[in-house]
Design a protein around this motif. Structure first.
Motif, PDB file in Angstrom:
ATOM      1  N   MET A 128      32.914  31.932  36.316  1.00 23.95           N
ATOM      2  CA  MET A 128      33.972  32.779  35.775  1.00 23.95           C
ATOM      3  C   MET A 128      33.566  34.234  36.011  1.00 23.95           C
ATOM      4  N   THR A 129      34.505  35.041  36.473  1.00 21.94           N
ATOM      5  CA  THR A 129      34.230  36.450  36.710  1.00 21.94           C
ATOM      6  C   THR A 129      34.477  37.254  35.431  1.00 21.94           C
ATOM      7  N   PHE A 130      34.149  38.538  35.489  1.00 15.83           N
ATOM      8  CA  PHE A 130      34.244  39.368  34.284  1.00 15.83           C
ATOM      9  C   PHE A 130      35.662  39.442  33.734  1.00 15.83           C
ATOM     10  N   ASP A 131      36.680  39.267  34.608  1.00 14.50           N
ATOM     11  CA  ASP A 131      38.069  39.361  34.160  1.00 14.50           C
ATOM     12  C   ASP A 131      38.673  38.001  33.821  1.00 14.50           C
ATOM     13  N   GLY A 132      37.823  36.969  33.724  1.00  9.02           N
ATOM     14  CA  GLY A 132      38.280  35.651  33.314  1.00  9.02           C
ATOM     15  C   GLY A 132      38.779  34.761  34.425  1.00  9.02           C
ATOM     16  N   THR A 133      38.654  35.200  35.672  1.00  5.61           N
ATOM     17  CA  THR A 133      39.085  34.391  36.799  1.00  5.61           C
ATOM     18  C   THR A 133      38.049  33.303  37.075  1.00  5.61           C
ATOM     19  N   ASN A 134      38.494  32.073  37.191  1.00  4.33           N
ATOM     20  CA  ASN A 134      37.606  30.970  37.566  1.00  4.33           C
ATOM     21  C   ASN A 134      37.602  30.837  39.083  1.00  4.33           C
ATOM     22  N   ILE A 135      36.425  30.935  39.672  1.00  5.14           N
ATOM     23  CA  ILE A 135      36.337  30.926  41.127  1.00  5.14           C
ATOM     24  C   ILE A 135      35.518  29.742  41.624  1.00  5.14           C
ATOM     25  N   ARG A 136      35.830  29.330  42.835  1.00  9.40           N
ATOM     26  CA  ARG A 136      35.059  28.331  43.563  1.00  9.40           C
ATOM     27  C   ARG A 136      34.298  29.079  44.660  1.00  9.40           C
ATOM     28  N   ALA A 137      33.005  28.908  44.687  1.00 10.14           N
ATOM     29  CA  ALA A 137      32.188  29.664  45.628  1.00 10.14           C
ATOM     30  C   ALA A 137      31.112  28.755  46.205  1.00 10.14           C
ATOM     31  N   ARG A 138      30.391  29.271  47.181  1.00 11.49           N
ATOM     32  CA  ARG A 138      29.288  28.505  47.767  1.00 11.49           C
ATOM     33  C   ARG A 138      28.260  29.439  48.389  1.00 11.49           C
ATOM     34  N   ASN A 139      27.009  29.152  48.132  1.00 16.54           N
ATOM     35  CA  ASN A 139      25.916  29.794  48.843  1.00 16.54           C
ATOM     36  C   ASN A 139      25.634  28.972  50.096  1.00 16.54           C
ATOM     37  N   ILE A 140      25.200  29.648  51.148  1.00 21.15           N
ATOM     38  CA  ILE A 140      24.942  28.995  52.428  1.00 21.15           C
ATOM     39  C   ILE A 140      23.498  29.278  52.825  1.00 21.15           C
ATOM     40  N   ILE A 141      22.748  28.212  53.104  1.00 21.45           N
ATOM     41  CA  ILE A 141      21.326  28.323  53.432  1.00 21.45           C
ATOM     42  C   ILE A 141      21.092  27.694  54.794  1.00 21.45           C
ATOM     43  N   PHE A 192      22.699  33.142  52.385  1.00 22.21           N
ATOM     44  CA  PHE A 192      23.872  33.980  52.169  1.00 22.21           C
ATOM     45  C   PHE A 192      24.481  33.656  50.804  1.00 22.21           C
ATOM     46  N   PHE A 193      24.464  34.642  49.926  1.00 17.86           N
ATOM     47  CA  PHE A 193      24.999  34.460  48.581  1.00 17.86           C
ATOM     48  C   PHE A 193      26.493  34.749  48.555  1.00 17.86           C
ATOM     49  N   ASP A 194      27.177  34.035  47.684  1.00 25.24           N
ATOM     50  CA  ASP A 194      28.605  34.228  47.471  1.00 25.24           C
ATOM     51  C   ASP A 194      28.812  34.935  46.132  1.00 25.24           C
ATOM     52  N   ALA A 195      30.027  35.439  45.910  1.00 26.23           N
ATOM     53  CA  ALA A 195      30.442  35.993  44.618  1.00 26.23           C
ATOM     54  C   ALA A 195      29.495  37.074  44.107  1.00 26.23           C
ATOM     55  N   GLU A 196      29.044  37.917  45.008  1.00 22.47           N
ATOM     56  CA  GLU A 196      28.168  39.018  44.601  1.00 22.47           C
ATOM     57  C   GLU A 196      28.965  40.210  44.081  1.00 22.47           C
ATOM     58  N   ASP A 197      30.161  40.394  44.623  1.00 24.57           N
ATOM     59  CA  ASP A 197      30.844  41.686  44.472  1.00 24.57           C
ATOM     60  C   ASP A 197      31.993  41.720  43.469  1.00 24.57           C
ATOM     61  N   TRP A 198      32.217  40.646  42.721  1.00 26.37           N
ATOM     62  CA  TRP A 198      33.331  40.618  41.762  1.00 26.37           C
ATOM     63  C   TRP A 198      32.777  41.000  40.387  1.00 26.37           C
ATOM     64  N   GLY A 199      32.218  42.192  40.284  1.00 27.42           N
ATOM     65  CA  GLY A 199      31.587  42.604  39.040  1.00 27.42           C
ATOM     66  C   GLY A 199      32.337  43.713  38.326  1.00 27.42           C
ATOM     67  N   HIS A 200      31.956  43.930  37.080  1.00 30.02           N
ATOM     68  CA  HIS A 200      32.595  44.953  36.248  1.00 30.02           C
ATOM     69  C   HIS A 200      31.855  46.270  36.406  1.00 30.02           C
ATOM     70  N   ASP A 201      32.600  47.307  36.773  1.00 29.67           N
ATOM     71  CA  ASP A 201      32.031  48.645  36.933  1.00 29.67           C
ATOM     72  C   ASP A 201      32.322  49.448  35.673  1.00 29.67           C
ATOM     73  N   ASP A 202      31.267  49.813  34.967  1.00 27.65           N
ATOM     74  CA  ASP A 202      31.445  50.528  33.708  1.00 27.65           C
ATOM     75  C   ASP A 202      32.147  51.866  33.881  1.00 27.65           C
ATOM     76  N   THR A 203      32.039  52.455  35.060  1.00 26.35           N
ATOM     77  CA  THR A 203      32.632  53.770  35.302  1.00 26.35           C
ATOM     78  C   THR A 203      34.094  53.667  35.702  1.00 26.35           C
ATOM     79  N   THR A 204      34.377  52.918  36.745  1.00 27.68           N
ATOM     80  CA  THR A 204      35.743  52.865  37.271  1.00 27.68           C
ATOM     81  C   THR A 204      36.617  51.846  36.563  1.00 27.68           C
ATOM     82  N   GLN A 205      36.009  50.930  35.806  1.00 22.83           N
ATOM     83  CA  GLN A 205      36.793  49.899  35.116  1.00 22.83           C
ATOM     84  C   GLN A 205      36.531  49.913  33.614  1.00 22.83           C
ATOM     85  N   ALA A 206      36.343  51.110  33.096  1.00 26.66           N
ATOM     86  CA  ALA A 206      36.053  51.247  31.669  1.00 26.66           C
ATOM     87  C   ALA A 206      37.201  50.749  30.804  1.00 26.66           C
ATOM     88  N   ASP A 207      38.423  50.728  31.374  1.00 20.31           N
ATOM     89  CA  ASP A 207      39.588  50.285  30.612  1.00 20.31           C
ATOM     90  C   ASP A 207      39.717  48.761  30.583  1.00 20.31           C
TER      91      ASP A 207
END
Length: 345
Positions: free
Chosen positions: A98-111, A184-199
């Protein structure tokens, strides 16, 4: 890249302050910048910057690689097929999060493992997803627009792919003395930014899960291969932009100083000191936080501006992170340094 969530302090975790934020035939061609220092280095194959550029463009052509999207699935399938085509041992690690905004995602790491039976191993890490929305602070006219992630993600994966291609072409007599694991990691970039997403509310706050780096957090708790060990790891992130420069990040210095010094010295001997700067900078939160926690001493190579006070370049988390900023010279500097470093082992 990187989520870089500009990041939340992780002092409790690390004791440091973290800022947020081609041909098929075997080739015996070797790298040599023509300098006496380079000629003294062990023989190593040539990293092809044109190939790495094409691999970057291919990923971007799929569209934004956002989890749950068709472009994301297609990109992952392409990566798996490409790595298998080079004869590497490939494993997929699917997971749900689950991402910070409540979205449930399907992801995969690749090795993918090169020389999987070698006792000594080096890990090359990167992330292959893209951030779902541009940050309004950097991209006010296109707030929340998806982005190509040409340097942030695609360039790192492209460098790793070209490394895998080149290594796979070497006869046994020209193979490095270490096995190499491309993770190769997945789902690295769907994070909460305290500055730009303070709302926006971070629904993962207090859960024990960082909203950034979901794939590396999952891998660190569920190592694949099981009980995985490596002498060290290198996280590549944002390594393809014109004028890119790489500094010696804080956590990298504290946890992987030996490999860091080796790589920076190799870059200098190859003539790439304009890219790999002997400049110490503060720690950031990136996938290497979690690979270090998993027992893999890991350094982070990412584009750090040499001007101003920003930890990340202007294209970071903006729609300007597209193929127009990708430069073969930067790809070559990083890729050749990484290939050569494997042959110093």
């Amino acid at each position: 890249m990187n989520f870089r969530s500009f990041r939340l302090p992780l002092a409790a975790l690390t004791g440091l302050l973290f800022l947020t934020g081609c041909p098929d035939k075997k080739s015996a061609e070797t790298a040599d910048s023509g300098t006496p220092a380079a000629s003294a280095l062990p023989r190593a194959p040539v990293f092809n910057a044109d190939s790495a550029y094409a691999f970057t463009a291919k990923q971007v052509a799929f569209g934004p690689r956002v989890p749950n999207s068709k472009a994301h699935v297609a990109t992952g399938n392409w990566l798996v097929a490409k790595l298998k085509g080079y004869g590497l041992k490939v494993m997929e690690q699917p997971f749900e999060a689950m991402t910070f905004d409540g979205t449930n995602i399907r992801a995969r790491n690749i090795i993918a493992q090169y020389q999987p039976t070698a006792a000594r191993r080096v890990a090359i890490f990167g992330h292959w997803d893209t951030r779902p929305f541009a940050d309004d602070e950097k991209d006010p006219k296109k707030k929340n627009a998806p982005m190509d992630g040409a340097s942030d993600g695609a360039s790192a994966v492209a460098v790793a792919l070209e490394m895998a291609r080149v290594l796979s072409q070497q006869p046994d007599s020209l193979a490095p003395n270490v096995g190499v694991d491309f993770i190769f990691f997945d789902a690295e970039d769907w994070g909460h930014d305290d500055t730009t997403q303070a709302d926006l509310k971070n629904q993962l706050d207090g859960s024990g899960t960082d909203s950034w780096c979901l794939g590396s957090q999952y891998w660190a708790k569920n190592l694949l291969p099981a009980n995985y060990k490596a002498e060290y790891g290198v996280l590549l992130d944002m390594v393809g932009a014109k004028g890119g420069t790489f500094t010696r990040e804080g956590l990298s210095r504290s946890n992987a100083r030996g490999p860091l010094d080796k790589i920076w010295n190799t870059a200098t001997r190859l003539g790439y000191s304009d890219f790999f700067l002997y400049k110490d900078t503060d720690s950031i939160t990136d996938d290497h936080v979690y690979t270090n926690q998993a027992g893999i001493p890991t350094l982070d190579i990412y584009d750090h501006p040499t001007y101003g006070t920003s930890f990340f370049p202007a294209y970071h988390h903006a729609t300007t992170d597209n193929m127009s900023i990708i430069d073969r010279k930067t790809l070559k500097a990083v890729g050749q340094t990484m290939v050569q470093s494997l042959y110093v082992e």
